[in-house]
Design an enzyme around this catalytic site. Structure first.
Site, short mmCIF file in Angstrom:
data_model
loop_
_atom_site.label_atom_id
_atom_site.label_comp_id
_atom_site.label_asym_id
_atom_site.label_seq_id
_atom_site.Cartn_x
_atom_site.Cartn_y
_atom_site.Cartn_z
N ARG A 1 -5.52 -7.12 22.55
CA ARG A 1 -4.74 -8.18 21.93
C ARG A 1 -3.60 -8.67 22.81
NH1 ARG A 1 -4.12 -6.01 15.63
NH2 ARG A 1 -6.29 -6.38 15.09
N LEU B 1 0.83 -1.20 0.00
CA LEU B 1 0.00 0.00 0.00
C LEU B 1 0.87 1.25 0.00
CD1 LEU B 1 -2.91 -0.95 2.40
CD2 LEU B 1 -2.86 -0.95 -0.10
#
Lengths: 247, 210, 674
Positions: free
Chosen positions: C363, C75
């Protein structure tokens, strides 16, 4: 389990190749097909024999880098990519024939590695929407009917692996081509270039030496992303319309 | 390919319709054959329409065969190294037999024209100037009927994939309903035409038509 | 907002840190403090606008005389190549894959954040900025993060115009979802393949420039060295991976967009080819490496099934919304069929320890929890190297409550993927999950303009360090890659290029010749060593060391041990590695050898960085720095700085430069999930 592999070996693009036979022991059914080849390569390396070259990158079925002809089927017996094929799809004692994608537009570089640059060149011919960075209008200025967006997405799911070409008895890349035509043609943003896109991309496809489509359907059966055959119909429809309108 | 193929479909439909006149008996069949020759008179000369159709068919045939050869050649050069192992899973038998089936049909057309139009061969050794009698004499020979039935099987296969494929090539299958219609059309055209053609030889062989 | 600080003033809200501990003493050399010379000033909301105006323009007629090398086509790299090509620069783009479309950005599943506030749920640029800084545990630069939040909305506009098929509502407008525990719905997505769709958009834009002649793409080319001549980055040495040719490519400026370094752990969710070589070679040439120890470990991955494992597969963490995580209370039950273990013998440890957040803890906490129970010997699944590393993620309750169809509707594709890989049916048997390395927040140090400490070397995307601090929020990696590539770099690189074109460089220049020779020597070394061990076996062993001592939980002793182990293994690697084949052909073992050689050096630096940072923040957990309840404890007074490491030379200690983090628009807070 134990499998016998018949693998195409070819040192480089210019040299001739041949099938070679190898045996791999202690194959776990939890291994992916490529992990089984990793084991073979460790074995070959230990024996002082050049490991088998094959492409893979993400190994989670999305990058499109891997792709082998396994027992005559592109990506093997499951509808998935080679990296997501697991050895539980085979039996102890199986003989497995492994070949590269066969297409003159995809020259073999070494062993099972082929050059798929032709697919990039087809995209270069028109597989885009011409909008420079920064010149885009506000995203909500053009609503897109949900069904159109869904169909565009389904076609855009193509990973460019080349399995359609490999499986096609004609060596055509029409499914790849049709997927891009459908993805961009379904969206309002893709309309201004719709006619020139299809004409230019088809011309590039033919120029690359891919075969013509005879609507046989082997491509869609081999496609790991299950791109439907109707994208080829869309391609034909757009091409017809473009030609009728003098592009 | 698709356009010439569709023309052939139209032609064989008409041809089959004409053949079925055999069920009407000697006069019905011969009158129809004769009428084809006088159709359009006096604007057209005798056999004028027939020659227009024949010319159209010849052009379509050339286009069809030339496209087929071009596609075949492209397929060959697109994969000059063949696979050691290759399975076909997504394709129908009919789609895979288009090329050899097409050659079979081409040979058959040559024979068929020699048989009924150009040379007019009567296997029974009888007269050849009466279309109905030539037809009946021919198909009373079992091997001749078998030959034609084999050809019709090849035609049926060719039409089964050909009908769908031409509609797909022309881009008339881009909705789910249209695709279903095209697939069904393939079956209908194949069964109607191959079946319709097969009726006359079979009925002759079994003595219904004589 | 926690505190109503006026974003227009720029008085610091925190004191500069003063480090008291010195765990890494003897492993590094203290260096000069580092100040970003391009730090913007003024009210935070105007900084980027001001900078865009201040940065000089390049006359359109001059642009094609200016050449730019971009390494990587994900990207960040693909978007930059497209945008700079459109602007008229002469761009050379490099990737090791066979096509730019294969870069690993393609594997991102969840989505991309943008402060569009389409849901009118109180989102704003400032809130996205705030969430990102907070999510990064206050270890990122506020100006960079604010800019990221600011351009996020433009990304969506750009992608939609390119034909990215985002999910839409029935009215035809874009759909959003809430992601990663934030309270607003700002995540744009395209089923579970958002990364793929965004990358294809950038790729197509780039291919358009290839056709236009502004971008030349070099596929199957791997950058192996950076050329620094007269103090400026001027090119790269790349190996043509098909012919083996060592090629010199020169330019006015070099951009590295080569991604993260998670593969130092051998097993990660990265692609097989993802590597650190481009950035590490630049580091050796003088680019500082910042916060290398910050790695993100994702809790919901499919566990390792055996020593053959080559990579790990991530499953969306949305699974934790309906699945319950547990392990057996008794070790003896660990090899039993989980369905036979009665409720009272199960330990739903996240629900037990964190009653209010339960299975939805962040997480890092979820990951560490799984590690702890497996270390206790209560892990499940197959034994790999004598330990069972897996915990159950059980949908039985959800299936009973919602019905199998409802669960299939929500998670069908994930369940299918799990079944494909493990051969087990998660509708019947609980899933097994285990954490895996997923993303690296550290990377080459860059200034506000994304320029590294080497003039003319710019670094974008995951390869740089700047935006995510010590932890990255879900759906923010795609945002950063595209922000850098489409909107930031093209506006900052022009300030540098305005002084170009620079003096033409010759291949005979000593800097070029030296770089080329060093690459050729390295290749020759690998091919002539003729040892006994394969590259992969070294990589796997390095990965084990990193995972064990520099993974989810790090200790002073463990890190020191790891450094010793890495040094020993590296020495053995250089003496005893076995690479077959030749230099002048496609040689995948040779490619891997070079990458692993660099991972060894990086691994050691990661351990030193982790050793120095005696605090727990984001993805970095030091056992010595926890609360009484075992929670992460940050030490802002000591460590509110960016650790930028300078290469000290082969065999010499790295030099640590500290860049203090100064917050003006936000106030630091400790997090709590109890």
């Amino acid at each position: 389990m134990k499998v016998t592999l018949k693998i195409w070996r070819q040192p480089d693009a210019a040299s001739p190749g041949a099938m070679h036979t190898y045996e791999v022991d202690k194959v776990s059914e939890d291994m992916s097909f490529l992990e089984m080849l990793d084991v073979l390569n460790e074995q070959l390396n230990a024996q002082g024999e050049d490991p088998v070259a094959f492409d893979s990158d993400c190994r989670e079925g999305i990058c499109g880098m891997c792709g082998l002809m396994i027992n005559g089927q592109a990506h093997g017996p499951e509808v998935t990519t080679t990296c997501q094929l697991h050895m539980r799809s085979f039996k102890d004692g199986d003989e497995i024939v492994v070949e590269p994608w066969r297409s003159d537009a995809f020259p073999v570089l070494k062993d099972l590695v082929v050059d798929r640059g032709a697919l990039d060149r087809i995209i270069q011919a028109g597989g885009f929407i011409s909008v420079n960075t920064g010149s885009a209008p506000e995203a909500h200025s053009v609503p897109v009917p949900r069904d159109d967006a869904v169909r565009a997405f389904s076609a855009a799911a193509c990973i460019g692996c080349g399995a359609c070409v490999a499986a096609c008895p004609n060596g055509s890349a029409s499914l790849f081509l049709g997927a891009k035509i459908t993805h961009l043609g379904e969206l309002p943003q893709g309309q201004p270039e719709r006619h020139s896109r299809v004409v230019d991309m088809v011309a590039q496809h033919d120029h690359e030496g891919f075969g013509g489509c005879t609507n046989i359907g082997e491509c869609t059966a081999a496609c790991p992303k299950e791109i439907p055959l109707d994208v080829i119909s869309q391609l034909n429809r757009d091409l017809r319309t473009a030609l009728v309108h003098g592009r | 390919m698709a356009v010439s193929g569709l023309l052939f479909i139209a032609f064989v439909l008409m041809h089959m319709y004409g053949n079925l006149k055999a069920f009407g008996g000697h006069d019905s069949y011969n009158t129809y054959a004769e009428h084809l020759r006088t159709f359009g008179e006096p604007i057209l000369p005798r056999e004028g329409l027939l020659w227009i159709l024949r010319l159209g068919l010849i052009v379509a045939l050339i286009a069809h065969v030339a496209s087929a050869l071009a596609l075949w050649h492209r397929a060959g050069t697109a994969r000059s190294t063949k696979y050691v192992a290759k399975k076909n899973l997504g394709s129908s038998f009919s789609s895979r037999t288009m090329r050899w089936g097409g050659i079979t049909l081409l040979l058959f057309v040559v024979w068929h024209l020699l048989h009924f139009t150009i040379v007019k061969i009567n296997p029974a050794g009888g007269a050849t100037n009466d279309p109905y009698n030539l037809l009946v004499d021919s198909f009373q020979e079992w091997w001749m009927t078998i030959l034609y039935l084999v050809a019709m099987a090849a035609l049926g296969l060719h039409l089964h994939h050909g009908t769908w494929s031409s509609l797909q090539t022309l881009g008339w299958t881009s909705s789910a309903a249209a695709r279903t219609r095209a697939k069904v059309a393939g079956w209908v055209v194949a069964i109607v035409i191959a079946g319709g053609f097969s009726l006359v030889p079979l009925f002759v062989l079994f003595g219904v038509i004589d | 907002m926690a505190s109503p600080i006026d974003p227009s003033h720029s008085t610091p809200t925190n004191e500069p840190p003063v480090q008291v501990s010195d765990d890494a003493q003897g492993y590094y050399v203290p260096g000069e403090p580092l100040v970003d010379p391009r730090t913007p000033t003024g009210p935070i909301k105007d900084r980027w606008t001001t900078r865009k105006f201040e940065n000089r323009l390049v006359n359109p007629a001059n642009r094609r005389k200016l050449s730019i090398i971009i390494v990587g086509t994900g990207l960040a790299g693909g978007a930059a190549a497209a945008t700079l090509g459109e602007a008229g620069y002469n761009v050379k783009s490099f990737c090791y894959q066979d096509s730019p479309r294969r870069a690993h950005s393609i594997a991102a599943q969840g989505g991309i954040n943008a402060a569009k506030n389409y849901k009118e749920d109180g989102d704003s640029t400032h809130r996205l900025f705030y969430d990102t800084v907070k999510g990064g545990d206050y270890r990122s630069r506020e100006s960079n993060v604010y800019r990221l939040a600011e351009v996020s909305a433009n990304i969506i506009d750009q992608c939609v115009a390119q034909g990215v098929p985002f999910a839409r509502e029935y009215g035809g407008l874009l759909d959003n979802r809430s992601f990663g525990g934030v309270q607003v719905s700002r995540t744009f997505y395209a089923r579970g393949q958002t990364g793929q769709q965004l990358l294809i958009g950038a790729y197509q834009a780039m291919e358009r420039q290839v056709a236009a002649g502004t971008v030349t793409e070099y596929t199957r080319h791997e950058m192996l060295e950076l050329i620094v001549a007269d103090g400026r980055a001027r090119g790269i040495i790349a190996r043509n991976m098909v012919t083996g040719e060592i090629e010199t490519h020169l330019a006015d400026v070099v951009v590295l967009a080569s991604g993260g370094y998670g593969n130092v752990f051998y097993l990660s969710t990265n692609a097989m080819g993802s590597n650190v070589t481009a950035t590490w070679r630049a580091h050796r040439k003088g680019a500082y490496f910042a916060n290398p120890c910050y790695t993100q470990i994702h809790p919901t991955c499919i566990p390792v099934s055996g020593s053959h494992q080559s990579k790990l597969t991530l499953m969306s963490e949305s699974l934790r919304n309906d699945g319950r995580i547990w392990v057996p209370k008794k070790k003896a039950d660990c090899d039993k069929d989980p369905r036979q273990i009665p409720e009272q013998d199960r330990d739903y440890y996240l629900e037990r320890i964190y009653p209010s957040f339960g299975n939805l803890v962040p997480r890092d906490i979820a990951s560490r929890g799984a590690k702890n129970v497996c270390d206790e010997g209560r892990g499940v699944g197959p034994e790999v190297d004598g330990v069972r590393r897996g915990v159950y993620l059980d949908f039985a309750d959800s299936i009973a409550r919602l019905g199998e169809d409802a669960v299939r509707e929500k998670y069908g594709n994930l369940f299918d993927m799990y079944k494909q890989i493990t051969g087990e049916n998660p509708y019947e048997v609980p899933m097994r999950i285990y954490p895996a390395v997923h993303y690296t927040m550290g990377g080459l140090w860059v200034d506000y303009d994304l320029q590294s400490s080497i003039p003319g070397l710019f670094v974008t995307g995951e390869a740089n360090f700047s935006d995510h601090g010590a932890n990255r929020l879900g759906a923010s990696a795609l945002m950063q890659g595209l922000a850098d590539g489409y909107f930031v770099l093209p506006n900052t690189i022009r300030e540098y290029l305005a002084d170009g074109p620079f003096d033409a460089l010759d291949e005979s220049h000593p800097a070029v010749a030296e770089a080329k020779k060093s690459v050729e020597d390295r290749v020759q070394h690998f091919l002539s060593t003729n040892g006994t061990r394969s590259v992969d076996s070294y990589h796997r062993e390095l990965g084990n060391i990193m995972w064990e001592y520099c993974g989810m939980e790090r200790t002073e002793d463990g890190l020191k041990k790891a450094i010793d182990l890495i040094r020993g293994l590296r020495e053995d690697f250089w003496r005893n590695v076995k690479v077959l084949g030749t230099a002048d052909s496609l040689n995948q073992s040779l490619e891997k050898a070079g990458r692993v050689a660099d991972f060894f050096e990086l691994g050691e630096l990661m351990c030193i960085d982790a050793l120095n940072r005696r605090e727990s923040c984001g993805g970095h957990f030091r056992a010595e720095s926890q609360t009484e309840d075992g929670e992460a404890l940050r030490h802002d007074d000591q460590f509110a700085y960016v650790a930028a490491w300078e290469f000290g030379g082969d065999g010499a200690q790295p030099v640590l430069h500290k860049e203090d983090l100064v917050y003006t628009a936000i106030e630091m807070k400790q997090r709590s999930y109890k």
